[in-house]
Scaffold this motif. Structure first.
Motif, short mmCIF file in Angstrom:
data_model
loop_
_atom_site.label_atom_id
_atom_site.label_comp_id
_atom_site.label_asym_id
_atom_site.label_seq_id
_atom_site.Cartn_x
_atom_site.Cartn_y
_atom_site.Cartn_z
N SER A 44 0.81 -1.21 0.07
CA SER A 44 0.00 -0.08 -0.07
C SER A 44 0.87 1.30 -0.11
O SER A 44 0.55 2.05 -0.58
N ARG A 45 1.89 1.35 0.75
CA ARG A 45 2.79 2.33 0.91
C ARG A 45 3.55 2.73 -0.38
O ARG A 45 3.48 3.88 -0.89
N VAL A 349 6.78 -3.17 -9.13
CA VAL A 349 7.94 -2.35 -8.27
C VAL A 349 7.67 -2.73 -6.61
O VAL A 349 8.75 -2.66 -6.11
N ALA A 350 6.71 -2.24 -6.25
CA ALA A 350 6.56 -2.79 -4.69
C ALA A 350 6.95 -3.91 -4.46
O ALA A 350 7.54 -4.17 -3.56
N THR A 508 -8.33 -2.32 -4.05
CA THR A 508 -8.71 -2.37 -2.52
C THR A 508 -8.34 -3.49 -1.73
O THR A 508 -8.60 -3.77 -0.62
N ASP A 509 -7.63 -4.45 -2.47
CA ASP A 509 -7.15 -5.80 -1.98
C ASP A 509 -5.89 -5.88 -2.39
O ASP A 509 -5.54 -6.30 -3.65
N TYR A 510 -5.17 -6.15 -1.42
CA TYR A 510 -3.60 -6.45 -1.80
C TYR A 510 -3.23 -7.80 -1.49
O TYR A 510 -1.77 -8.21 -1.44
N THR A 511 -4.17 -8.56 -0.96
CA THR A 511 -3.75 -9.85 -0.52
C THR A 511 -3.26 -10.95 -1.73
O THR A 511 -2.42 -11.71 -1.32
N GLY A 512 -3.83 -10.63 -2.88
CA GLY A 512 -3.22 -11.45 -4.07
C GLY A 512 -1.92 -11.27 -4.20
O GLY A 512 -1.05 -12.27 -4.41
#
Length: 548
Positions: A44-45, A349-350, A508-512
């Motif tokens: 997220s950051r 990149v994250a 809205t979803d970073y889990t994947g």
């Protein structure tokens, strides 16, 4: 899979029992503290920064590049990684920016009348030639099927054809899209890519080439073509200033193509016939002219390179890659002109930065060096990775693998993970083991005709023989199922891909992406502890290059 867990005071390592023929399952797995470094908070950051309006869409040669590469350098320094290119985190990539402005209309004339195509709605065109102006003047049109010369598939659309001074009109994709018994069926080959078609037209001496856009075989709508070709384009600097390329390269809409066939007295069945072996090119008995005026700028962009030296075999390296660039500022859509590129490719990149953090936290350090590379110019034709492949910072013969990340987590947390170009190398076997540890499975590309294996930076590593893995967002969402996941991918492609809507707020979803990155960490970590090199599989077009 049965595992023996050995818990120590400082860390917990997982040892997998040895199984004959399953070497990729042996070795020490990283501790849980390292794995936890890859988390949604970090994604997220990083995405929030990289895909913000402040970064102006991260186009090379702009303030967006300066902010992007400085951000990456600062993050790598903060993590304690060493500069990857001598004393520098940067590898300079000489490039040329060309803003091509064609005539507003492209007129095709025949004995029975004419067809007029309007710029951006009916055609797009540009040039790679580094010249102030290029032109087509009464250039004859030839329909050359798919525009492919592929001896291994016994296919030659240019057989007996002299196209010097002429403009070829060709179809996107390859014959396997229409007939699964040809080429590799629905699995697009490089012959199906638009980049190949331009290259082949140049080899044949054509003055111009126009690709017929069709959404299904192209795997993206006309809006993607329009947005990409309405901006300035970047390319690597070549000694001949690209005078060997066709003067005019472009696309026409399917509607314009059908009008051209009607004007030339041809039935639309000619498009289907082009997928049949033995198809012969057809003179359309039409002519066209076009002027293109260019604004040319020479400059230098940058790849960003950092390294974590290996403890035992530091000269052997494993590369993780993800391109930092996107499309910058362009045509307004719903009042927004900044192409933020959150999914494409702030997510990759994250992931690169999250992986760097995880490897730094691993108690048992990798024995091989881990190199982190973020490329420039991917959106302009894989320019940064092509330059690296031609001018490698680390020897190709000592590069174990490239693991590439691009457009992650579109369908959230999934039971599967996609392997693009499935069947290429033993890296897929490593991925299968890592997926199984997560209770997941690897699957082939659900839309193999899109040819994604040839559309991101790992492809340039593959071309020089380095085994390369490109995984994509799975589609079988753990809560909502496969159909729901496929819909998320389809919706992204239609509404946000290469559009201003691809912004951080839409994620809205970073889990994947977290789960996929943890999988790639496990894979690379195991590779880093081994002494063998993964190989290309039989049938891969890159096997001979590596073995040479």
């Amino acid at each position: 899979m049965k595992k023996t867990i050995l818990c120590l005071a400082v860390a917990c390592y997982c040892f997998t029992a040895f199984k004959p023929g399953r070497e990729s399952e042996t070795g020490i797995s990283p501790d849980s503290a390292a794995i936890k470094e890859i988390n949604a908070r970090g994604f997220s950051r990083h995405i929030g920064f990289l895909a913000s309006d402040e970064f102006q869409g991260r186009k090379p040669f702009t303030v967006g590049e300066t902010k992007s590469i400085n951000y990456l350098e600062a993050q790598f320094r903060q993590l304690g990684l060493k500069p990857g290119n001598g004393n520098s985190y940067f590898q300079e990539v000489p490039m040329i920016e060309i803003k091509s402005v064609p005539d507003r209309r492209m007129i095709f004339k025949g004995q029975g009348g004419q067809v007029t195509a309007d710029y951006l709605t009916g055609f797009v065109a540009g040039t790679k030639r580094v010249e102030p102006k290029v032109s087509l003047t009464n250039s004859s049109l030839v329909f050359a099927g798919y525009g492919i010369v592929a001896p291994e598939f016994k296919w030659n659309d240019y057989a007996g054809l002299d196209v010097r001074g002429k403009t070829v009109v060709v179809m996107i994709n390859d014959p396997g899209f229409a007939d699964s018994t040809l080429f590799r069926g629905k699995n697009m080959t490089y012959y199906g890519r638009w980049t190949y078609k331009f290259e082949e037209a140049a080899r044949q001496g054509a003055a111009g080439i126009l690709i017929i856009h069709d959404t299904a075989p192209a795997a993206y709508p006309w809006s993607v073509v329009r947005s990409g070709w309405s901006k300035s384009k970047l390319q690597a600097e070549e000694k001949d200033n690209n005078r060997s390329r066709a003067a005019v390269e472009g696309w026409i809409s399917l509607d314009i193509a059908k009008q051209l066939l009607k004007l030339s007295g041809q039935s639309e069945t000619i498009l289907a016939n082009a997928s049949k072996p033995g198809f012969k090119a057809v003179d359309l008995k039409l002519q066209t002219s076009l002027n293109i005026t260019n604004t040319i700028k020479r400059s230098v962009s940058n790849n960003v390179v950092a390294i974590l030296p290996g403890t035992k075999r530091p000269k052997e390296n494993i590369i993780y890659s993800a391109h930092w660039d996107h499309l910058g500022v362009g045509e307004k859509v719903n009042g927004d002109s900044i192409y933020n590129g959150a999914v494409d490719n702030a997510t990759g990149v994250a992931a690169l930065l999250e992986l760097a953090s995880a490897f730094q936290k691993a108690v048992h350090r990798p024995e091989r060096s881990i190199v982190f590379v973020s490329f420039t110019g991917e959106e302009q034709g894989l320019i940064g990775s092509e330059y690296y492949a031609r001018h490698p910072v680390y020897p190709v013969s000592q590069t174990v693998a490239d693991i590439n990340m691009d457009m992650m987590g579109i369908a959230g947390k999934t039971k599967d993970i996609v392997i693009y170009g499935y069947g290429q190398s033993e890296l897929e076997d490593y991925a299968e083991v890592s997926a199984r540890k997560q209770g997941r499975v690897i699957v082939k590309d659900p839309v193999p005709s899109s040819g994604l294996y040839y559309r991101s930076d790992h492809f340039n590593f593959a071309k020089v023989g380095i085994p390369s893995l490109f995984t994509g967002s799975g589609v079988d969402n753990v809560l909502h199922g496969r159909e729901w996941g496929l819909k998320q991918v389809a919706d992204y492609t239609k509404s946000r891909y290469h559009a201003p809507g691809d912004n951080a707020e839409a994620i809205t979803d970073y889990t994947g992406m977290v789960e996929d990155t943890r999988l790639l960490f496990d894979l690379g970590y195991r590779l880093s502890q081994q002494t063998t090199f993964p190989k290309w599989k039989s049938g891969s077009e890159f096997k001979a290059v590596r073995e040479k």
